[in-house]
Write an enzyme that holds these catalytic residues in place. Structure first.
Site, short mmCIF file in Angstrom:
data_model
loop_
_atom_site.label_atom_id
_atom_site.label_comp_id
_atom_site.label_asym_id
_atom_site.label_seq_id
_atom_site.Cartn_x
_atom_site.Cartn_y
_atom_site.Cartn_z
N GLU A 1 1.85 0.29 -4.66
CA GLU A 1 0.83 1.24 -5.11
C GLU A 1 1.52 2.57 -5.39
OE1 GLU A 1 -3.41 3.25 -3.70
OE2 GLU A 1 -1.86 2.84 -2.23
N ASP B 1 0.82 -1.20 0.00
CA ASP B 1 0.00 0.00 0.00
C ASP B 1 0.86 1.27 0.00
OD1 ASP B 1 -2.67 1.13 0.30
OD2 ASP B 1 -2.06 1.71 2.32
#
Ligand code: CA
Length: 610
Positions: A357, A328
């Site tokens: 990400e 993330d």
């Protein structure tokens, strides 16, 4: 009686000095890792006052670190895999010469072939799902006394009850669809009062959220996926923990997280990391500022934190058997330590894959984060795969623009020279944070088909967001809950069960069948998985490109025009060469390539050339 009372008083005294250890992490480890070092976090009242010892052949306690809080110790171990055998050994904690606590630490044997596991790659197509919203395998875990938030399906940001059992029961659905990897949003414990369904505010890094299932259930799920030829990607969060994480009440040291005199949010300006002109305060606030009030920003520059995060990732890989990690908010972490994080994992598992990400709007800003990028600061992230958000932005718009739609894709790929590796790019038309693609194209099935044909034949690793394959829609502007609706058929009383052909509506089957055919075809086509790509300047909003290797050539034609188009094939002679005809993958219809091709409006052809 008096003797009993004295014994009781002594017991009481010892309990008041050292209660039970509250946390020992990693909870266990393995023999035979390439890196022989292990650092164990020990947490318990006043534990730093204890002296620590252990005796086990092949295991050496080389250091015991005291930190700011008296309730922590960090133990450095070196494990000699030639000598140490799998088993448990006692770690003794003593005060005044007496044992006050003992922890039985286990070293396990590694599973055969563990280090050589295969990561996901451009040979795969990834299915992204949200566990809370996919399928509720059992209502028995919907409401758990120790978990603060209970199920409430009437609010779209509440917990809806989906779980690991629901995911496991529908692995066969993924196999039928034809995807070969599954990425679920985080499954680790998020024990907060509200808004926990998304999973990105972790409160225990070693525990699956009991509303999803147990750690053992996760291992069972991974095995079930593997038996069906599906790889598993775990969503991890190193940038921040949840404000309700157990260590927030008593941090090991003040700089375990980034702290400010007053609350400081990240400025979201990802460009500051690579920007040679960026001011220090902007750079600092981007990475050190908090993602949200509920998400304290972990300090990866603290070596104890970094070791914790590296070991946590390796622990889940080794324990559960996963094939990849989706990390993330990658650029929001401190970049140099995270480059060490990625390298440590890829050193233990050379064929593994990690996707970060990398949510930026410029190709250069994304390329910076990929392993072996060339940049002025000589930064190398060691991160194999990045997400192509620039292509996402083009795909969100291009099918609604019948004049210059295809140019948006063409111009995006024209910047591919900036990437160190174009096969390791995640390509997608949506994810759990962006508008539903079917919403953007107003549920136009022809546009859906063009988009899917494109995703499955362009470079990179395609990702499908759950529900798109049955035409699911959702408007980001009315809230994230709307783009994360429950999958129909995942709950006992659902009127539609889209998990089966018989349960789907005819329109849902049209969506599903188109994609399923494409996905099963793609599984065996190395030419679209790894072949080279040549594309032609779009004319009349028709985009033509070829994927080719030594063995095969595929010609893709996307007619995004709202009228039928006829193309002269002479322009494509560099790629058509001596091929005479092409057979469309979807319809089986054969097209002659000698002079011209006619293609209906808003249609994709994927031609295997012969
Ligand atoms: Ca449930």
């Amino acid at each position: 009686m008096l003797k009993k009372l004295i014994t009781f008083a002594l017991l009481l005294f010892s309990v008041s000095v050292f209660a039970q250890l509250d946390h020992v992490e990693p909870t266990f480890w393995w023999i035979g890792m390439k890196n022989p070092h292990l650092q164990i976090l020990v947490n318990g009242p006043e534990i730093s006052k204890a002296t620590v010892s252990l005796h086990y052949p092949g295991v050496q306690l080389t250091a015991v670190h005291k930190v700011a809080s008296p309730n922590y110790l960090f133990l450095d171990l070196v494990i000699d895999s030639k000598i140490a055998k799998p088993g448990k050994f006692a770690i003794d904690f003593k005060a005044n010469g007496k044992t006050v606590d003992t922890y039985a630490y286990e070293l396990k044997a590694r599973a055969k072939g563990s280090s050589q596991r295969e990561g996901f790659s451009s040979a795969d197509v990834i299915y992204l799902l949200m566990p809370d919203r996919f399928a509720n395998g059992t209502t028995a875990n919907d409401n758990i006394p120790s978990m603060l938030e209970k199920v409430n399906r009437s609010i779209n940001y509440g917990r809806h009850g989906g779980d690991l059992l629901g995911m496991e029961e529908h692995v066969n659905y993924l196999k039928e669809l034809g995807v070969t990897a599954v990425w679920s949003t985080p499954l680790l414990e998020n024990n907060a009062p509200a808004y926990t369904y998304h999973g990105y505010a972790i409160t225990n890094y070693y525990k699956i959220d009991p509303r999803f299932g147990s750690n053992e259930d996760y291992v069972h799920y991974v095995n079930e996926c593997h038996q069906n030829g599906i790889k598993v990607i775990m969503d991890m969060v190193a940038n921040h923990c949840g404000i309700d994480h157990w260590w927030m009440k008593d941090l090991p040291m003040p700089d375990w997280i980034h702290q400010f005199p007053t609350y400081t949010n990240t400025n979201w300006q990802m460009s500051t990391v690579a920007d040679t002109h960026a001011a220090n305060i902007d750079k600092k606030n981007f990475v050190d500022g908090w993602f949200d009030h509920s998400m304290p920003d972990l300090n990866q520059n603290n070596p104890y934190v970094l070791t914790y995060l590296i070991q946590n990732a390796i622990w889940w890989i080794e324990y559960s058997g996963i094939n990849g990690i989706r990390m993330d908010t990658y650029p929001y972490c401190d970049k140099e330590p995270m480059a060490k994080w990625a390298k440590a994992i890829m050193t233990e598992y050379p064929h593994f894959n990690i996707v970060g990400e990398t949510w930026a709007e410029e190709t250069s800003q994304i390329a910076y984060w990929q392993k072996d990028d060339i940049n002025p600061s000589h930064f190398n992230s060691n991160l194999p795969t990045v997400m192509d958000f620039v292509l996402l932005r083009a795909l969100e718009k291009c099918f609604n623009d019948h004049k210059n739609g295809m140019s948006q894709i063409y111009n995006t790929l024209a910047n591919d020279y900036l990437y160190a590796n174009t096969n390791d790019l995640l390509v997608f038309v949506e994810n759990h944070d962006t508008p539903r693609f079917n919403f953007l194209v107003k549920n136009n099935v022809d546009k859906y088909k063009m988009a899917m044909a494109y995703l499955m034949t362009t470079r990179g690793i395609p990702e499908i967001y759950y529900g798109t394959e049955i035409g699911m829609t959702g408007n980001k502007e009315v809230g994230d809950g709307d783009i994360r609706r429950d999958f129909p058929g995942g709950w006992a009383n659902d009127t539609i069960n889209a998990f089966t052909a018989a349960g789907r509506t005819p329109l849902q089957n049209e969506y599903f069948n188109y994609l399923a055919k494409l996905l099963h075809w793609r599984q065996h086509e190395t030419v679209v998985q790894t072949g080279k790509l040549i594309h032609y300047i779009p004319q009349n909003d028709v985009y033509v490109y070829f994927r080719y290797n030594d063995k095969a050539t595929v010609m893709v034609i996307l007619n995004n025009n709202d009228t039928e188009q006829t193309l002269s094939t002479a322009r494509f002679s560099q790629c058509i060469k001596n091929f005479k005809q092409g057979t469309d993958v979807e319809t089986g219809k054969t097209y002659q390539l000698q002079s011209s091709l006619t293609i209906p409006k808003e249609t994709a052809l994927i031609l295997e050339l012969k």
